[in-house]
Scaffold this active site. Structure first.
Site, PDB file in Angstrom:
ATOM      1  N   HIS A  74       0.945  -1.225  -0.092  1.00  0.00           N
ATOM      2  CA  HIS A  74      -0.007  -0.134   0.054  1.00  0.00           C
ATOM      3  C   HIS A  74       0.887   1.224  -0.006  1.00  0.00           C
ATOM      4  CE1 HIS A  74      -3.564  -2.321   0.553  1.00  0.00           C
ATOM      5  NE2 HIS A  74      -3.494  -2.772   1.621  1.00  0.00           N
ATOM      6  N   ASP A 121      -2.780 -10.721  -2.565  1.00  0.00           N
ATOM      7  CA  ASP A 121      -3.451 -10.089  -1.226  1.00  0.00           C
ATOM      8  C   ASP A 121      -5.037  -9.694  -1.359  1.00  0.00           C
ATOM      9  OD1 ASP A 121      -2.199  -8.780   1.617  1.00  0.00           O
ATOM     10  OD2 ASP A 121      -3.960  -7.714   0.910  1.00  0.00           O
TER      11      ASP A 121
HETATM   12 ZN   LIG Z   1      -3.939  -7.103   2.652  1.00  0.00          ZN
END
Ligand SMILES: [Zn+2]
Length: 319
Positions: free
Chosen positions: A138, A175
């Site tokens: 992220h 993910d």
């Molecule tokens: Zn994640």
């Protein structure tokens, strides 16, 4: 016609398991799901399954400023250093906090991936898994978010392109959350292709509109499980990877899509991670001389995390 068999013969040596005790020193507070016990759970399960003895355990070095600077501008690195607390925690966003050990852990995490690139590219190990935290996918070039500070995988990719002169690198991200940071860093870079699945709509609430044609983002509805994910792998990921013919495969390996992990709402199980890994290894064997580097991202239910990573590494180490 025997390319696959032929390339398989080249794989020798043990899969590397790269980690560092400093990665346990990052602590975002009691009850935070991204906790040091995640790494302990992985290691325990690998040992209980007798997989650990078949791995080459390697201590991660710290990333250098020069390696960091390929992805994160010095102003961002300095900003994080200024935020780092001497005691207690400093909150970057509602989910993401720094403790006194955070930057040391983050430097080891990014350093693990860079070192993994060197080991794999120099043929010292056939492939490697980085058991690291904080995670990275992220983190954008200039923004920490979603438990991430440095984009570990992106720093490794940049190192492979610059230092090892690779011309085509593929990133696979399974993910449950979209790897927005990796996409922000590499969109429209013709040397990089990224294929991914992620639950949508869901944090970080983007990815459904890819930022570049080199981004093959596949959003999936909450409740999707192995059947839906395998269809995406067969119909989107594998054709794209065969066409791109990468020289090295990077995996953003997040295991929070497991059905027991209530961070997300997907229904993957160990057998799905095993199946995905087997297909990725075949791509690595076909085009990359087996070069594959897997990097831990999410996965927060400690038992399913340990079991899923074990399933993933069993395939990497067995072939
Ligand atoms: Zn994640």
């Amino acid at each position: 016609m025997f390319t696959w068999l032929k390339t398989r013969w080249h794989r020798t040596g043990l899969t590397a398991y790269i980690s560092h005790p400093d990665c346990l020193q990052h602590n975002m507070g009691t009850g935070h799901p991204e906790c040091p016990e995640r790494l302990t759970a992985i290691r325990d399960q690998l040992m209980a399954s007798q997989i650990f003895d078949g791995l080459q355990e390697i201590e991660a070095p710290e990333v250098t400023d020069q390696q960091l600077a390929r992805v994160h501008p010095p102003s961002y690195v300095e900003y994080l250093e200024a935020c780092a607390p001497h005691v207690g925690t400093y909150r970057i966003d509602p989910d993401t906090a720094m403790s006194p050990g955070t930057l040391k852990a983050a430097r080891r995490a990014a350093g693990a991936v860079v070192h993994g690139v060197d080991l794999v590219c120099e043929g010292k190990v056939p492939n490697a898994f980085c058991a690291i935290r904080p995670p990275g996918h992220h983190a954008e070039s200039g923004k920490a978010m979603g438990f991430c500070f440095y984009n570990n995988l992106a720093i490794g990719v940049a190192h492979a392109l610059t230092e090892h002169k690779l011309e085509r690198v593929a990133i696979v991200d399974f993910d449950v959350h979209h790897g927005n940071g990796t996409e922000e860093i590499f969109h429209d870079d013709p040397r990089v292709m990224m294929v991914s699945i992620f639950q949508h709509p869901f944090y970080p609430y983007c990815g459904d509109k890819p930022l570049g044609t080199n981004m093959r983002n596949v959003p999936l509805r909450a409740g999707s499980g192995g059947r839906e994910v395998r269809e995406v792998v067969e119909n989107v990921w594998l054709p794209a990877l065969h066409e791109f013919q990468p020289q090295m495969l990077f995996v953003s390996a997040g295991f929070d899509g497991h059905r027991e992990d209530d961070m997300g709402s997907m229904g993957l199980v160990e057998a799905d991670y095993e199946w995905i890994t087997r297909h990725l290894l075949q791509i690595a064997d076909l085009y990359c001389h087996g070069r594959l580097l897997s990097v831990l991202e999410g996965g927060y239910e400690l038992s399913s995390l340990g079991r899923s990573v074990t399933a993933h590494i069993r395939v990497l180490s067995d072939g």
